[in-house]
Design an enzyme around this catalytic site. Structure first.
Site, PDB file in Angstrom:
ATOM      1  N   GLU A 185      18.946  24.163  61.042  1.00 17.00           N
ATOM      2  CA  GLU A 185      19.561  22.824  61.029  1.00 17.00           C
ATOM      3  C   GLU A 185      20.325  22.496  62.310  1.00 17.00           C
ATOM      4  OE1 GLU A 185      21.185  21.432  57.262  1.00 17.00           O
ATOM      5  OE2 GLU A 185      20.690  23.350  56.323  1.00 17.00           O
ATOM      6  N   ASP A 205      24.910  16.913  54.639  1.00 17.00           N
ATOM      7  CA  ASP A 205      24.607  17.693  53.449  1.00 17.00           C
ATOM      8  C   ASP A 205      23.126  17.495  53.131  1.00 17.00           C
ATOM      9  OD1 ASP A 205      26.435  18.712  50.831  1.00 17.00           O
ATOM     10  OD2 ASP A 205      24.391  18.098  50.371  1.00 17.00           O
ATOM     11  N   HIS A 268      35.735  21.328  46.898  1.00 17.73           N
ATOM     12  CA  HIS A 268      35.440  21.618  45.496  1.00 17.73           C
ATOM     13  C   HIS A 268      36.154  22.886  45.057  1.00 17.73           C
ATOM     14  CE1 HIS A 268      31.313  19.415  45.155  1.00 17.73           C
ATOM     15  NE2 HIS A 268      32.301  18.660  44.777  1.00 17.73           N
ATOM     16  N   TYR A 269      36.647  22.859  43.825  1.00 19.34           N
ATOM     17  CA  TYR A 269      37.080  24.088  43.194  1.00 19.34           C
ATOM     18  C   TYR A 269      36.634  24.012  41.744  1.00 19.34           C
ATOM     19  CZ  TYR A 269      39.474  28.337  42.204  1.00 19.34           C
ATOM     20  OH  TYR A 269      39.719  29.647  41.868  1.00 19.34           O
ATOM     21  N   PRO A 271      33.810  26.002  44.093  1.00 15.42           N
ATOM     22  CA  PRO A 271      32.614  25.620  44.841  1.00 15.42           C
ATOM     23  C   PRO A 271      31.420  26.426  44.315  1.00 15.42           C
ATOM     24  CG  PRO A 271      33.850  27.244  46.077  1.00 15.42           C
ATOM     25  CD  PRO A 271      34.620  27.001  44.782  1.00 15.42           C
ATOM     26  N   LEU A 276      34.407  28.593  53.094  1.00 20.09           N
ATOM     27  CA  LEU A 276      35.136  27.321  53.044  1.00 20.09           C
ATOM     28  C   LEU A 276      34.381  26.183  53.740  1.00 20.09           C
ATOM     29  CD1 LEU A 276      37.979  26.375  51.910  1.00 20.09           C
ATOM     30  CD2 LEU A 276      38.532  26.069  54.328  1.00 20.09           C
ATOM     31  N   HIS A 277      34.253  25.081  53.038  1.00 18.65           N
ATOM     32  CA  HIS A 277      33.623  23.881  53.592  1.00 18.65           C
ATOM     33  C   HIS A 277      34.289  22.658  52.970  1.00 18.65           C
ATOM     34  CE1 HIS A 277      31.350  25.074  49.989  1.00 18.65           C
ATOM     35  NE2 HIS A 277      31.258  23.771  49.761  1.00 18.65           N
ATOM     36  N   HIS A 279      33.839  18.466  52.040  1.00 15.04           N
ATOM     37  CA  HIS A 279      32.860  17.407  51.795  1.00 15.04           C
ATOM     38  C   HIS A 279      33.391  16.090  52.365  1.00 15.04           C
ATOM     39  CE1 HIS A 279      30.750  19.830  48.576  1.00 15.04           C
ATOM     40  NE2 HIS A 279      31.894  20.477  48.696  1.00 15.04           N
TER      41      HIS A 279
HETATM   42  P1  M7G Z   1      29.731  23.405  46.944  1.00 15.69           P
HETATM   43  O1  M7G Z   1      30.993  22.735  46.550  1.00 15.69           O
HETATM   44  O2  M7G Z   1      29.822  24.854  47.327  1.00 15.69           O
HETATM   45  O3  M7G Z   1      28.662  23.360  45.797  1.00 15.69           O
HETATM   46  O4  M7G Z   1      29.122  22.566  48.116  1.00 15.69           O
HETATM   47  P2  M7G Z   1      27.855  22.233  45.040  1.00 15.69           P
HETATM   48  O5  M7G Z   1      26.433  22.370  45.558  1.00 15.69           O
HETATM   49  O6  M7G Z   1      27.934  22.684  43.608  1.00 15.69           O
HETATM   50  O7  M7G Z   1      28.492  20.939  45.313  1.00 15.69           O
HETATM   51  C1  M7G Z   1      28.059  22.987  48.903  1.00 15.69           C
HETATM   52  C2  M7G Z   1      27.425  21.787  49.549  1.00 15.69           C
HETATM   53  O8  M7G Z   1      26.449  22.240  50.469  1.00 15.69           O
HETATM   54  C3  M7G Z   1      26.697  20.917  48.521  1.00 15.69           C
HETATM   55  O9  M7G Z   1      27.093  19.573  48.685  1.00 15.69           O
HETATM   56  C4  M7G Z   1      25.221  21.158  48.830  1.00 15.69           C
HETATM   57  O10 M7G Z   1      24.418  20.004  48.599  1.00 15.69           O
HETATM   58  C5  M7G Z   1      25.233  21.530  50.286  1.00 15.69           C
HETATM   59  N1  M7G Z   1      24.154  22.432  50.675  1.00 15.69           N
HETATM   60  C6  M7G Z   1      23.698  23.482  49.950  1.00 15.69           C
HETATM   61  N2  M7G Z   1      22.711  24.105  50.656  1.00 15.69           N
HETATM   62  C7  M7G Z   1      22.010  25.299  50.190  1.00 15.69           C
HETATM   63  C8  M7G Z   1      22.566  23.461  51.850  1.00 15.69           C
HETATM   64  C9  M7G Z   1      21.723  23.664  52.980  1.00 15.69           C
HETATM   65  O11 M7G Z   1      20.899  24.578  53.071  1.00 15.69           O
HETATM   66  N3  M7G Z   1      21.896  22.789  54.014  1.00 15.69           N
HETATM   67  C10 M7G Z   1      22.782  21.748  53.958  1.00 15.69           C
HETATM   68  N4  M7G Z   1      22.869  20.943  55.013  1.00 15.69           N
HETATM   69  N5  M7G Z   1      23.593  21.549  52.891  1.00 15.69           N
HETATM   70  C11 M7G Z   1      23.479  22.392  51.849  1.00 15.69           C
END
Ligand code: M7G
Length: 337
Positions: A185, A205, A268-269, A271, A276-277, A279
């Site tokens: 990416e 995302d 998110h909690y 996640p 750590l990321h 949104h």
């Molecule tokens: P999260 O809060 O850990 O989990 O967020 P959630 O999926 O239950 O919300 C992770 C975020 O990363 C989510 O919004 C996913 O859509 C996004 N995401 C997950 N994957 C595996 C990828 C990816 O491979 N590439 C990108 N760009 N985003 C991803």
């Protein structure tokens, strides 16, 4: 795209219409050069071999007529897989081509009313498709529609129940490391601060198709690798969080002409991925997981840590868990539910 998510299939279509009206015309569409050109493969779309031709459906995990999506469990070349199909919004700039280049089949005509089936040119009739392969049992559960329960987690519960569980059971964060190391990416990155302490990578995302700004969804992934979630944050991380907040908002303003007042910036909690990321979504877009039981505004997180450096270590946090989530089982075993 609207969303490619698992649980929160709420009633958002009409809301999106309102958002569409509210958004500034300039902030409405992702600039074409960005949306369709420079972001490289997988965006305008390099031709790919149809790996789905051999997909064998085992079951439909969930679907939504309103969201126009379906989550399917099946097998791809003998490996477990999840495929998500989702119809994408109709973009204003494609209308002229839709009207001039489609075939129409009449369904009914009655007085001043008529309904048709319109067959748009194939390139205007795409289905956003996400493939997870090989998918783990945990992925299949994540996408399956099921009942949720609200869990109350004290700081002690976190250390005795949640932490041991996530250390053994969480999703791989290999995809996150690939992004940070530019192995995947790389062409999609919107902004990067390479600093090892306060730096992060901001990119779309994968739920967002980047065709229109009204459902903008970016994630900021921190370069530090030892922060699992909100629970690990202390006042030491305030400079990191402020940096993400400030520079993330600036980058979004510059790239998408969307001001901070139109953004919802949160963690998110729990996640799904324990690296750590943060949104970043448009305020008007009812993104999956943006409800009060799961989303924590970054601005609040910063303030809470400013007033108490150990806030998230001690605080009782509430979050929903699905019926067959192993963590829910652990809370039940511990008599906490
Ligand atoms: P999260 O809060 O850990 O989990 O967020 P959630 O999926 O239950 O919300 C992770 C975020 O990363 C989510 O919004 C996913 O859509 C996004 N995401 C997950 N994957 C595996 C990828 C990816 O491979 N590439 C990108 N760009 N985003 C991803």
């Amino acid at each position: 795209m609207k969303r490619a998510a698992e649980s929160n299939m709420a009633d958002t279509a009409s809301k999106r219409e309102t958002d569409r009206d509210e958004a500034d015309e300039s902030a409405h569409k992702v600039k074409r050069t960005e949306a369709d050109g420079e972001n490289g493969p997988g965006h305008d779309g390099e031709e790919s071999e149809n790996i789905l031709s051999g997909f064998k459906t085992s079951s439909v995990l969930s679907d939504s007529a309103r969201e126009k999506n379906i989550f399917i469990h099946g097998k791809l070349a003998d490996q477990e897989a999840v495929v998500i199909l989702e119809k994408t919004p109709i973009r204003e700039e494609t209308l002229a081509e839709i009207f001039s280049g489609s075939r129409l089949k009449l369904d009914l005509r009655n007085d001043i009313y008529s309904t048709y089936r319109l067959q748009a040119p194939p390139h205007l009739n795409e289905i956003k498709t996400t493939v997870v392969c090989p998918a783990t049992e945990k992925h299949i559960k994540k996408y399956k529609r099921q009942e949720s329960f609200l869990v109350e987690e004290t700081g002690t519960d976190y250390r005795s129940i949640t932490l041991p569980y996530i250390q053994k059971q969480s999703f791989s964060v290999q995809w996150v490391h690939n992004i940070l190391e530019k192995k995947a990416e790389a062409e999609r990155v919107v902004y990067e601060d390479p600093d090892p302490e306060v730096g992060f990578v901001l990119l779309p995302d994968f739920k967002w198709d980047q065709k229109q700004v009204h459902d903008l969804y970016l994630i900021a992934i921190v370069h530090q690798r030892n922060i699992r979630s909100l629970r690990d944050l202390t006042s030491d991380h305030i400079p990191l969080l402020q940096n993400i907040f400030q520079k993330g908002k600036e980058a979004i303003l510059q790239r998408y002409e969307l001001p901070a007042s139109k953004l919802r910036v949160y963690l998110h909690y729990q996640p799904s991925y324990y690296h750590l990321h943060v949104h970043f979504t448009t305020l008007g877009y009812d993104a999956p997981g943006c409800g009060v039981e799961r989303a924590h505004l970054l601005a609040d997180v910063i303030q809470n840590l400013q007033s108490d450096p150990q806030y998230y270590e001690k605080r009782t946090l509430y979050f929903p868990l699905r019926a067959d989530d192993g963590l829910l089982g652990k809370f039940k075993e511990a008599g906490r539910l």
